[in-house]
Design an enzyme around this catalytic site. Sequence first.
Site, PDB file in Angstrom:
ATOM      1  CG  ASP A 179      -4.234  -1.270   3.407  1.00 38.23           C
ATOM      2  OD1 ASP A 179      -4.599  -1.120   2.233  1.00 38.23           O
ATOM      3  OD2 ASP A 179      -3.562  -0.430   4.029  1.00 38.23           O
TER       4      ASP A 179
ATOM      5  CG  ASP B 258      -1.223   2.375   7.191  1.00 34.67           C
ATOM      6  OD1 ASP B 258      -1.764   2.353   6.063  1.00 34.67           O
ATOM      7  OD2 ASP B 258      -1.092   3.410   7.860  1.00 34.67           O
TER       8      ASP B 258
ATOM      9  CG  ASP C  69      -1.788   1.200   1.334  1.00 30.19           C
ATOM     10  OD1 ASP C  69      -2.428   1.537   0.324  1.00 30.19           O
ATOM     11  OD2 ASP C  69      -1.817   1.828   2.412  1.00 30.19           O
TER      12      ASP C  69
END
Length: 776
Positions: free
Chosen positions: A523, A519, A323
């Site tokens: 996600d 995080d 990410d």
Amino acid sequence: MDRFLLVARLRRSTAVLASPLLERGLLAVTTAALTGGGVAHFLDADGIAELFWGLGTVAAVIPAVGWVLVALRRGHAGVDLIAVLALGGTLAVGEYLAGVLIALMLATGRTLEGAAQRRASHDLHALLAHAPRSTRRRTGDGVVRVPLSEITAGDALVVGPGEVVPVDGRVESTEAVLDESVLTGEPLQVTRQRGEGARSGAVNAGGAFDLRATAIEQDSTYAGIVRLAQQAGAESAPVVRLADRYAAWFLPLALATAALAWLVSGSAVRAVAVLVVATPCPLLLAAPVAVVSGLSRASRRGVVVRDGGALENLGRARTLLLDKTGTLTVGRPCVLDVVAAPGHVPAEVLRVAASLDQLSPHVLAQAIVDAARTRRLELSAPTEVTEEPGRGASGVVEGHRVFIGRDDPTRAGPAWAKAVGNRALLDGASVAWLTVDERLTGAVLLRDALRRDAPHAVRRLRSAGIERLVMLTGDRAATAQEVAAVLGLDGVRAELGPADKVAAVRGEREHAVTVMVGDGVNDAPALAAADIGVAMGARGTTASSEAADIVLTTDRVDRLADAVVIAQRSRRIAVQSALGGMLLSLGAMAAAALGLIQPAAGALLQEGIDVAVILNALRALRADHAGQGVLAPATEALIHRFAAEHEDLQDVLQAVRDAADRLSGVPGPTALASVEEAHRLLTERLLPHEYAEEHQLYPALAPALGGPESTVTMSRAHTEIGRLSRRIATHLQLARTNGGLAPEQLDDLRSCLYGLNTVLRLHFTQEEESYFSLAP
């Protein structure tokens, strides 16, 4: 009732058999029996010697049978069965010396293996021991100690010197000095100012301070880490199951070899010798010892792994999906630049803006305040502060009416403000405009900055064997492409929702073992879908942490590269230990079957094999420094010093660019004064910094980087910085001689200033990525 009593008795018996006291007691008894028998044999008292050795053998049979039954109850064939057969065989044929040697080997192996596992999991169990059970809460009647379970968000707490921060909260005192090494693995103390967050699990390294709880015990950072630690273990690692599969064929092979040796030779002693050398009680435990050691090693680097299976899978990973926000970037707005209107100074713009924003809870306001404090600007106390949600804050600072926030889009701004707007669009930044007494005075540009350790982490991940790195993000494509280009990623997929990320993860899993790092709450599904999910959990527990197999408890993405290297090394050592020990045992079995090894000698040989492979497995506890230099403490201190100086020198870089911008307008006295100020800052602050780096930092780094040639290109940047600075000084000398800047000077001077600004920013970034990221 009788059934329940039976179950309870079985559980108590199992606990006794697993007790380290029993293992150490058996080791003492067998050692004494072997020694006593040896002394008696030396004194020609063979009967007494045989008695000592026989008693030592019998003493080992009972616990050995218990260990076999416990293993069978858990569904394992239990290679301790070979030890029981060997002990029985030595008693049957009267080879008491061999029997006591096997007993000593069994006791030594189990004691060593138990100590190894306790040492390997020490860091994980330390988390549990470190967790506080109660805390002190302020009430109307004073301060009382209450159980941690009674704390709710908003409670006023007191954390005394040396105490553990009980729950996540906000510092209410002037400051708090904290030791966060349990959370981050870094030994340096940190100072949290009033209003800053303090995470549970940190130790108060200063005086007592007040804390306002922002979370209950279960939702706090440390509770999440403890939950992970409680789940950590090596039982489910595929490499450990491999050892169990070895036992499945090794046991019948040992029995068949012993039977064949007896049938062919007609000697029961040969069969006993085969069973003796095929007694790998601690041998097949070498694999779990290596994996548990890897878990411990990872925890010391700020990486909590749920179980050995996740660690083993991480060692086989070849694709890494990341990410962007909070993973490759810091995950919060940071000040990119400060621009001042003509006649004003950027540092003063930032100082006034931060003074007003001290009382604002807005994330952009906090970023501005943090930037001002980092640059050690003296903030003033604002009064009459009001805040309009979605627009900004206003108040009085030092007698002036100040506003910081969004500008009125209907108002026509000056040329410099239009340039700021264009730059914000190009950089993907937000702008906080500052007005003082209704006049537009400056602007602060903010954006989510790239993590300093991200480029270094990407390089290390590639060197560790990760072949494909792809960014998955919900951000705009243009912003994502810029980050991916800087890091040299293999691909980027932008504007994705949670379902899109899950689909991307599943697609990558079809080709290789895949790791997903994230995080945010969005996600969590992708982390759960990956072979290994990794959560950036340094800022507290989230849905992503709960869904992850691995949590980085320190806010550094390069620790994942450390974990990959640790996982690969632990898996390699585990397989080496298991296969190496098995091959040595097979060779000894063949020799025993041919009559080349007698039972007593075989017991000594097998003892050596078992100890060797377990000691080899314990190598996973040690750091592997191959391929990377080790920084001396003095070098680490230099790195931290110059990293802090980089922060302090940001206003010098802004002054250089501001001077160049002034020359783009009317090159009058104001422009010349800006160049003079920039040159003063260069001479007094920046050039001494570059000189110190060249003569102190670079020589200190050279041994760890492979020699002085490793810093040559950075030294060349120092030379260019000095050349451009001297060129600017020459232009100023000409201007003093001629009574002002001549038209023919403008192009070259402007080029020098813009060029110097560019070189400095690139040079700072290179040092931060290549050198400063080396220090923990």
